[in-house]
Scaffold this motif. Structure first.
Motif, PDB file in Angstrom:
ATOM      1  N   ILE A 264       0.865  -1.182   0.000  1.00 45.54           N
ATOM      2  CA  ILE A 264       0.000   0.000   0.000  1.00 45.54           C
ATOM      3  C   ILE A 264       0.900   1.230   0.000  1.00 45.54           C
ATOM      4  CG2 ILE A 264      -1.721   1.285   1.349  1.00 45.54           C
ATOM      5  CD1 ILE A 264      -2.585  -1.461   2.554  1.00 45.54           C
ATOM      6  N   LYS A 265       0.580   2.192  -0.874  1.00 45.75           N
ATOM      7  CA  LYS A 265       1.412   3.403  -0.964  1.00 45.75           C
ATOM      8  C   LYS A 265       0.566   4.642  -0.686  1.00 45.75           C
ATOM      9  CE  LYS A 265       4.377   1.549  -4.552  1.00 45.75           C
ATOM     10  NZ  LYS A 265       4.718   1.731  -5.941  1.00 45.75           N
ATOM     11  N   ALA A 266       1.242   5.728  -0.413  1.00 48.00           N
ATOM     12  CA  ALA A 266       0.530   6.986  -0.136  1.00 48.00           C
ATOM     13  C   ALA A 266      -0.129   7.507  -1.409  1.00 48.00           C
ATOM     14  CB  ALA A 266       1.516   8.020   0.399  1.00 48.00           C
ATOM     15  N   GLY A 267      -1.293   8.094  -1.240  1.00 46.90           N
ATOM     16  CA  GLY A 267      -1.986   8.700  -2.382  1.00 46.90           C
ATOM     17  C   GLY A 267      -1.435  10.087  -2.657  1.00 46.90           C
ATOM     18  N   ARG A 268      -1.913  10.650  -3.754  1.00 49.99           N
ATOM     19  CA  ARG A 268      -1.415  11.970  -4.182  1.00 49.99           C
ATOM     20  C   ARG A 268      -1.516  13.054  -3.115  1.00 49.99           C
ATOM     21  NH1 ARG A 268      -2.807  14.113  -9.891  1.00 49.99           N
ATOM     22  NH2 ARG A 268      -2.067  12.442 -11.212  1.00 49.99           N
ATOM     23  N   SER A 269      -2.683  13.094  -2.445  1.00 51.94           N
ATOM     24  CA  SER A 269      -2.864  14.197  -1.498  1.00 51.94           C
ATOM     25  C   SER A 269      -1.940  14.042  -0.295  1.00 51.94           C
ATOM     26  CB  SER A 269      -4.326  14.343  -1.070  1.00 51.94           C
ATOM     27  OG  SER A 269      -4.700  13.230  -0.333  1.00 51.94           O
ATOM     28  N   GLU A 270      -1.710  12.810   0.133  1.00 53.23           N
ATOM     29  CA  GLU A 270      -0.764  12.628   1.255  1.00 53.23           C
ATOM     30  C   GLU A 270       0.645  13.045   0.829  1.00 53.23           C
ATOM     31  OE1 GLU A 270      -0.655   8.838   3.371  1.00 53.23           O
ATOM     32  OE2 GLU A 270       1.032   9.536   4.579  1.00 53.23           O
ATOM     33  N   ILE A 271       1.042  12.645  -0.369  1.00 56.04           N
ATOM     34  CA  ILE A 271       2.393  12.992  -0.839  1.00 56.04           C
ATOM     35  C   ILE A 271       2.551  14.522  -0.937  1.00 56.04           C
ATOM     36  CG2 ILE A 271       4.009  12.811  -2.788  1.00 56.04           C
ATOM     37  CD1 ILE A 271       2.871   9.980  -3.290  1.00 56.04           C
ATOM     38  N   LYS A 272       1.476  15.162  -1.360  1.00 59.82           N
ATOM     39  CA  LYS A 272       1.521  16.624  -1.483  1.00 59.82           C
ATOM     40  C   LYS A 272       1.711  17.275  -0.106  1.00 59.82           C
ATOM     41  CE  LYS A 272      -0.846  20.244  -3.927  1.00 59.82           C
ATOM     42  NZ  LYS A 272      -2.170  20.738  -4.230  1.00 59.82           N
ATOM     43  N   GLN A 273       1.011  16.730   0.858  1.00 59.54           N
ATOM     44  CA  GLN A 273       1.060  17.287   2.211  1.00 59.54           C
ATOM     45  C   GLN A 273       2.348  16.888   2.935  1.00 59.54           C
ATOM     46  OE1 GLN A 273      -1.627  15.418   4.869  1.00 59.54           O
ATOM     47  NE2 GLN A 273      -1.300  16.959   6.446  1.00 59.54           N
ATOM     48  N   ASN A 274       2.848  15.677   2.621  1.00 62.29           N
ATOM     49  CA  ASN A 274       4.030  15.159   3.313  1.00 62.29           C
ATOM     50  C   ASN A 274       4.914  14.415   2.297  1.00 62.29           C
ATOM     51  OD1 ASN A 274       5.880  14.057   5.085  1.00 62.29           O
ATOM     52  ND2 ASN A 274       4.487  12.492   5.869  1.00 62.29           N
ATOM     53  N   ARG A 278       6.320   9.684   0.047  1.00 61.54           N
ATOM     54  CA  ARG A 278       6.394   9.192  -1.328  1.00 61.54           C
ATOM     55  C   ARG A 278       6.978   7.779  -1.415  1.00 61.54           C
ATOM     56  NH1 ARG A 278       8.944  13.221  -3.487  1.00 61.54           N
ATOM     57  NH2 ARG A 278       7.146  14.268  -4.379  1.00 61.54           N
ATOM     58  N   SER A 279       8.005   7.527  -0.611  1.00 55.18           N
ATOM     59  CA  SER A 279       8.679   6.227  -0.729  1.00 55.18           C
ATOM     60  C   SER A 279       8.158   5.181   0.269  1.00 55.18           C
ATOM     61  CB  SER A 279      10.184   6.418  -0.561  1.00 55.18           C
ATOM     62  OG  SER A 279      10.433   7.215   0.568  1.00 55.18           O
ATOM     63  N   ALA A 280       7.125   5.534   1.024  1.00 56.20           N
ATOM     64  CA  ALA A 280       6.624   4.585   2.034  1.00 56.20           C
ATOM     65  C   ALA A 280       5.830   3.442   1.395  1.00 56.20           C
ATOM     66  CB  ALA A 280       5.728   5.326   3.024  1.00 56.20           C
ATOM     67  N   LYS A 281       6.101   2.223   1.883  1.00 62.75           N
ATOM     68  CA  LYS A 281       5.346   1.052   1.402  1.00 62.75           C
ATOM     69  C   LYS A 281       4.883   0.261   2.608  1.00 62.75           C
ATOM     70  CE  LYS A 281       7.687   0.236  -2.951  1.00 62.75           C
ATOM     71  NZ  LYS A 281       8.726  -0.541  -3.599  1.00 62.75           N
ATOM     72  N   LEU A 282       3.586   0.036   2.682  1.00 62.89           N
ATOM     73  CA  LEU A 282       3.036  -0.732   3.803  1.00 62.89           C
ATOM     74  C   LEU A 282       2.677  -2.145   3.338  1.00 62.89           C
ATOM     75  CD1 LEU A 282       1.629  -1.091   6.651  1.00 62.89           C
ATOM     76  CD2 LEU A 282      -0.413  -0.076   5.608  1.00 62.89           C
ATOM     77  N   ARG A 283       3.241  -3.133   4.012  1.00 64.12           N
ATOM     78  CA  ARG A 283       2.855  -4.531   3.757  1.00 64.12           C
ATOM     79  C   ARG A 283       2.212  -5.093   5.027  1.00 64.12           C
ATOM     80  NH1 ARG A 283       4.842  -6.717  -1.077  1.00 64.12           N
ATOM     81  NH2 ARG A 283       6.539  -5.489  -1.976  1.00 64.12           N
ATOM     82  N   VAL A 284       1.181  -5.870   4.839  1.00 66.38           N
ATOM     83  CA  VAL A 284       0.420  -6.405   5.968  1.00 66.38           C
ATOM     84  C   VAL A 284       0.314  -7.923   5.844  1.00 66.38           C
ATOM     85  CG1 VAL A 284      -1.819  -6.351   7.175  1.00 66.38           C
ATOM     86  CG2 VAL A 284      -0.946  -4.261   6.086  1.00 66.38           C
ATOM     87  N   ALA A 285       0.469  -8.616   6.974  1.00 70.82           N
ATOM     88  CA  ALA A 285       0.263 -10.069   6.996  1.00 70.82           C
ATOM     89  C   ALA A 285      -0.588 -10.431   8.205  1.00 70.82           C
ATOM     90  CB  ALA A 285       1.592 -10.805   7.032  1.00 70.82           C
TER      91      ALA A 285
END
Ligand code: SAM
Length: 288
Positions: A264-274, A278-285
């Motif tokens: 899961i990656k950040a959407g446009r509005s999050e990247i704009k705000q922070n 941009r390079s954050a990747k969330l993996r869930v198990a």
């Protein structure tokens, strides 16, 4: 407080890792408690255990979580020791855990050698109870070892040139600050794009100082052992080396089932705000 760290993927972390059924949640990298305070606020019955290796993080998190004192336990420790830490407080099973890797703003702006212009001791330790620093790596490692860590932990294609420049420079004078180290690297590797030429070398040295990749493997492997059935683990990584480890540990664990086929990656509005999201990747198990 004089510092703000904007937590990344806040909604995505919370909706994937926490539910009304969550009784005990571990924030393995509590930092400025951005994720922790949000989760405590949203889930009024949940107990949170927050860990961080950095003394400063605990100070900031303590202040931020004052309102949740009765439901939050903060412990200074390394997540590689997760099992022993939980045992020490009488917890044998948890319902969810988050690892938000990388640096927090208080570390980047804290004149601790993490930033290229820091004109103070070349430190880069997250845990100041450890004695091994970036100064030791830069001034004591052989050419081969310096080149090796920059290749392995920085994927730096000019590792040989940077390692040689460091070894040549320290014959004249020890390299004592991050600013001096950046200047040496800039002589060996010219600036081409927007990214600072020392970015990968700094990443590599920081990983070496804090044993980041080894700790990550131990931390998530042990977390799988203490998760209750259907308990969830989430890891936010910021570079490909970390992401590869997370993906592989999830895939090869006999206890975990990967929930996020793609991170899961950040959407446009999050990247704009922070922009650092941009390079954050969330993996869930999920624990089977
Ligand atoms: C990106 S910050 C976390 C920010 C936090 N989620 C927030 O919302 O403020 C990462 C934190 O993890 C901590 N950390 C990194 N490696 C660690 C380890 N092996 N054990 C414990 N804490 C660690 C760092 O000291 C830092 O405070």
């Amino acid at each position: 407080m004089g510092f703000t760290h904007i937590p990344v993927l806040l909604e995505e972390v919370t909706s994937n890792l926490v539910s009304e059924k969550t009784e005990i949640f571990v924030d393995a990298t509590v930092g400025g408690a951005g994720h922790s305070s949000f989760i405590l606020e949203r889930y009024g019955n949940l107990r949170l255990i927050g860990l961080d290796a950095d003394e400063k993080a605990l100070e900031i998190a303590n202040e931020k979580l004052t309102a949740f004192k009765d439901r939050a336990t903060l412990i200074r420790g390394n997540f590689k020791d997760l099992k022993a830490i939980l045992t020490s407080i009488g917890v044998s099973s948890i319902d969810g855990i988050l690892f938000d890797l990388g640096l927090s703003t208080y570390q980047i702006t804290g004149n601790r050698g993490f930033s290229f212009n820091d004109d103070t001791f070349l430190d880069m330790r997250m845990d100041n109870r450890e004695s091994f620093t970036a100064y030791d790596v830069v001034n004591r490692y052989s050419y081969e070892d310096l080149k090796g860590i920059m290749e392995d932990y920085g994927e730096e294609y000019k590792a040989y040139r940077i390692a040689k420049a460091i070894v040549d420079e320290r014959k004249k004078n020890p390299i004592s600050t991050a600013k001096e180290l950046s200047a040496v690297i800039l002589k060996a590797k010219r600036r081409t794009g927007k990214i600072h030429p020392a970015t990968k070398a700094f990443q590599a040295i920081r990983i070496e100082v804090n044993s980041e990749l080894k700790n990550l493997t131990t931390g998530i492997t042990d977390a799988a052992d203490v998760l209750a059935p259907q308990g969830r683990i989430g890891v936010i990584s910021f570079h490909s080396l970390e992401d590869r480890i997370v993906k592989n540990v999830f895939k090869t664990s006999s206890l975990l089932m990967t929930i996020t086929k793609k991170p899961i990656k950040a959407g446009r509005s999050e990247i704009k705000q922070n922009p650092s999201s941009r390079s954050a990747k969330l993996r869930v198990a999920e624990r089977e």
